[in-house]
Enzyme design. Sequence first.
Site, PDB file in Angstrom:
ATOM      1  N   LYS A  25       0.640  -0.316  -0.042  1.00  0.00           N
ATOM      2  CA  LYS A  25       0.631   0.215   0.093  1.00  0.00           C
ATOM      3  C   LYS A  25       0.947   1.282  -0.351  1.00  0.00           C
ATOM      4  O   LYS A  25       0.834   2.601  -0.754  1.00  0.00           O
ATOM      5  CB  LYS A  25      -0.456   0.163   1.087  1.00  0.00           C
ATOM      6  CG  LYS A  25      -1.710   1.418   1.384  1.00  0.00           C
ATOM      7  CD  LYS A  25      -3.359   0.540   1.349  1.00  0.00           C
ATOM      8  CE  LYS A  25      -3.022   0.208   3.069  1.00  0.00           C
ATOM      9  NZ  LYS A  25      -3.388   1.914   4.125  1.00  0.00           N
ATOM     10  N   ARG A 126      -9.003  12.217  12.679  1.00  0.00           N
ATOM     11  CA  ARG A 126      -7.225  11.301  12.479  1.00  0.00           C
ATOM     12  C   ARG A 126      -7.053  12.921  13.209  1.00  0.00           C
ATOM     13  O   ARG A 126      -6.581  14.035  12.552  1.00  0.00           O
ATOM     14  CB  ARG A 126      -7.106  10.731  11.326  1.00  0.00           C
ATOM     15  CG  ARG A 126      -7.054   8.830  11.924  1.00  0.00           C
ATOM     16  CD  ARG A 126      -6.701   8.323  10.900  1.00  0.00           C
ATOM     17  NE  ARG A 126      -5.858   7.855  11.104  1.00  0.00           N
ATOM     18  CZ  ARG A 126      -4.978   7.298  10.631  1.00  0.00           C
ATOM     19  NH1 ARG A 126      -5.560   7.122   9.541  1.00  0.00           N
ATOM     20  NH2 ARG A 126      -3.552   6.733  10.556  1.00  0.00           N
ATOM     21  N   SER A 172       7.008   8.825  12.677  1.00  0.00           N
ATOM     22  CA  SER A 172       6.462   8.612  11.561  1.00  0.00           C
ATOM     23  C   SER A 172       6.824   8.726   9.906  1.00  0.00           C
ATOM     24  O   SER A 172       7.459  10.253   9.988  1.00  0.00           O
ATOM     25  CB  SER A 172       4.913   9.783  12.340  1.00  0.00           C
ATOM     26  OG  SER A 172       3.799   9.960  10.758  1.00  0.00           O
ATOM     27  N   ASP A 320       1.670  -1.397  11.932  1.00  0.00           N
ATOM     28  CA  ASP A 320       0.090  -2.142  11.040  1.00  0.00           C
ATOM     29  C   ASP A 320       0.241  -3.301  11.660  1.00  0.00           C
ATOM     30  O   ASP A 320      -0.935  -3.379  11.200  1.00  0.00           O
ATOM     31  CB  ASP A 320       0.499  -1.281   9.451  1.00  0.00           C
ATOM     32  CG  ASP A 320       0.317  -0.206   9.386  1.00  0.00           C
ATOM     33  OD1 ASP A 320      -0.026   0.936  10.342  1.00  0.00           O
ATOM     34  OD2 ASP A 320       0.937   0.522   8.437  1.00  0.00           O
ATOM     35  N   LYS A 347      -4.351   5.287  14.926  1.00  0.00           N
ATOM     36  CA  LYS A 347      -4.463   4.646  13.380  1.00  0.00           C
ATOM     37  C   LYS A 347      -5.855   5.033  13.284  1.00  0.00           C
ATOM     38  O   LYS A 347      -7.228   5.513  13.639  1.00  0.00           O
ATOM     39  CB  LYS A 347      -4.214   3.733  13.794  1.00  0.00           C
ATOM     40  CG  LYS A 347      -2.586   2.712  13.919  1.00  0.00           C
ATOM     41  CD  LYS A 347      -1.884   3.532  12.960  1.00  0.00           C
ATOM     42  CE  LYS A 347       0.192   3.973  12.976  1.00  0.00           C
ATOM     43  NZ  LYS A 347       0.271   4.637  12.082  1.00  0.00           N
TER      44      LYS A 347
HETATM   45  C1  S3P Z   1       2.354   4.430   6.412  1.00  0.00           C
HETATM   46  C2  S3P Z   1       3.116   4.816   7.578  1.00  0.00           C
HETATM   47  C3  S3P Z   1       2.501   4.291   8.985  1.00  0.00           C
HETATM   48  C4  S3P Z   1       1.356   3.855   8.115  1.00  0.00           C
HETATM   49  C5  S3P Z   1       0.734   3.510   7.643  1.00  0.00           C
HETATM   50  C6  S3P Z   1       1.441   4.064   6.079  1.00  0.00           C
HETATM   51  C7  S3P Z   1       3.482   5.104   5.447  1.00  0.00           C
HETATM   52  O1  S3P Z   1       1.778   5.588   9.739  1.00  0.00           O
HETATM   53  O2  S3P Z   1       0.769   3.342   9.857  1.00  0.00           O
HETATM   54  O3  S3P Z   1      -0.020   2.501   7.400  1.00  0.00           O
HETATM   55  O4  S3P Z   1       2.707   4.857   4.339  1.00  0.00           O
HETATM   56  O5  S3P Z   1       3.906   6.316   5.381  1.00  0.00           O
HETATM   57  P1  S3P Z   1       2.693   6.731  10.269  1.00  0.00           P
HETATM   58  O6  S3P Z   1       3.927   7.682   9.390  1.00  0.00           O
HETATM   59  O7  S3P Z   1       1.443   7.605  11.182  1.00  0.00           O
HETATM   60  O8  S3P Z   1       3.276   5.891  11.710  1.00  0.00           O
END
Ligand code: S3P
Length: 439
Positions: A25, A126, A172, A320, A347
């Site tokens: 994803k 969020r 993050s 995740d 989340k």
């Molecule tokens: C993601 C980063 C993560 C993850 C999300 C996808 C990304 O979030 O939980 O499903 O694609 O950069 P955070 O940056 O909030 O940790």
Amino acid sequence: MSKLITFEVQPGGKLAGQTRVPGDKSMSHRSIMLGSIAEGVTHVKGFLQAEDALATLQAFRDMGVVIEGPENGEVTIHGVGKHGLKAPTKPLYLGNSGTSMRLLSGLLAGQAFDTVLTGDKSLSGRPMKRVTAPLAQMGAEIATTESGTAPLHIKGKAGNLKGIEYVMPIASAQVKSCLLLAGMYAQGQTTTIEPAPTRDHTERMLAGFGYPIKQDGNKATISAEGKLTATEIDVPSDISSAAFFLVGASIAAGSDVTLKHVGINPTRTGVIDILRLMGANIEVLNPRVVGGEPVADLHVTASQLKGIDIPEELVPLAIDEFPVLFVAAACAIGQTRLSGAKELRVKESDRIQVMADGLQILGVDAQPTEDGMLINGTPIGSGSVESHGDHRIAMAFSIAGLRASGPITIHDCENVNTSFPEFKDLATQLGLQLASREE
Ligand code: S3P
């Protein structure tokens, strides 16, 4: 109003066979974003045809980018160059996708036009201050609700953003990526400094498009000097989707599963490390590098798991995967302790509370804490649980069925379509007794 989907999983069984779960994803989002602002035509294979990645794709179509597909995971993006996006005629609707909203806010802050970003109920609740605050330091103008949530009203500040050095208060990848994308439109250099390693797909993919990005330990630095040159992208399977079967095969006696072509970027493999610490049998076969990302086949057989204290440094690398790791912990002998995972509360749902509630309904000794969970391995019972519209909660409780004493009903599962629309089909092919009904 779209239909509500309920999953019902019958107890017991095992998982056996070989499968390839859908594309990653995070990489699918980034392939559309970077392909759109590249010069030339980018071809993507293995693209995730699920609602979240499709929301990003639609947003770029709304900004004038011609994108063919997706068809069987293939997408062709006719890049418009760094300054070629056009003003959309309406708000960009990003559904359930936090990645779309947080990364786009950075990319759009430095455009020559204004945009509005909206999302569904979960996304609209969020926190967005984590991106709008550092972007404001760069000179961006983004209005949120009073509580710092979407809709985001972004004023295009083309030519007027300035680079900053940002010491990130939370680990993050979305915040880091947002600022790096904004940095591509800012004067001077933009540097992110992260408190712990997070997924680095943005950095790797920028390099794949030939855009200069400097990485030095926990620092990443970018500037407006550079261009993206169209490329070929081969998206591997999403380890976050594979995780459901890694846990399922570990907890169900007699299981033997091979997951093909899974992305094993070291910033994503916390789930393998945690399961191995718990005693799981996971083999990494045929490791190879595809388009700048490490990939392998994962072979997993059942084993008796044991409770552990999850090392905090693994938390961002498995962020995740905790819903399904909590199910693994319920099936382990002894206590599993998670701490340092407060992020789980913001989340797609509050994953600490929602998992604790559901596990307790199923008779599991699960105690939520402010930043984690204490789980004592307990037989899983039967009952009716709420996913709160969170795709990973729905899939985690489906996997719990393998060790349940009776059926488990899981409500509000329509958002499985945001990341893994094939879940029910692939899971049942492997042996999970899962049915879904629409209401
Ligand atoms: C993601 C980063 C993560 C993850 C999300 C996808 C990304 O979030 O939980 O499903 O694609 O950069 P955070 O940056 O909030 O940790």
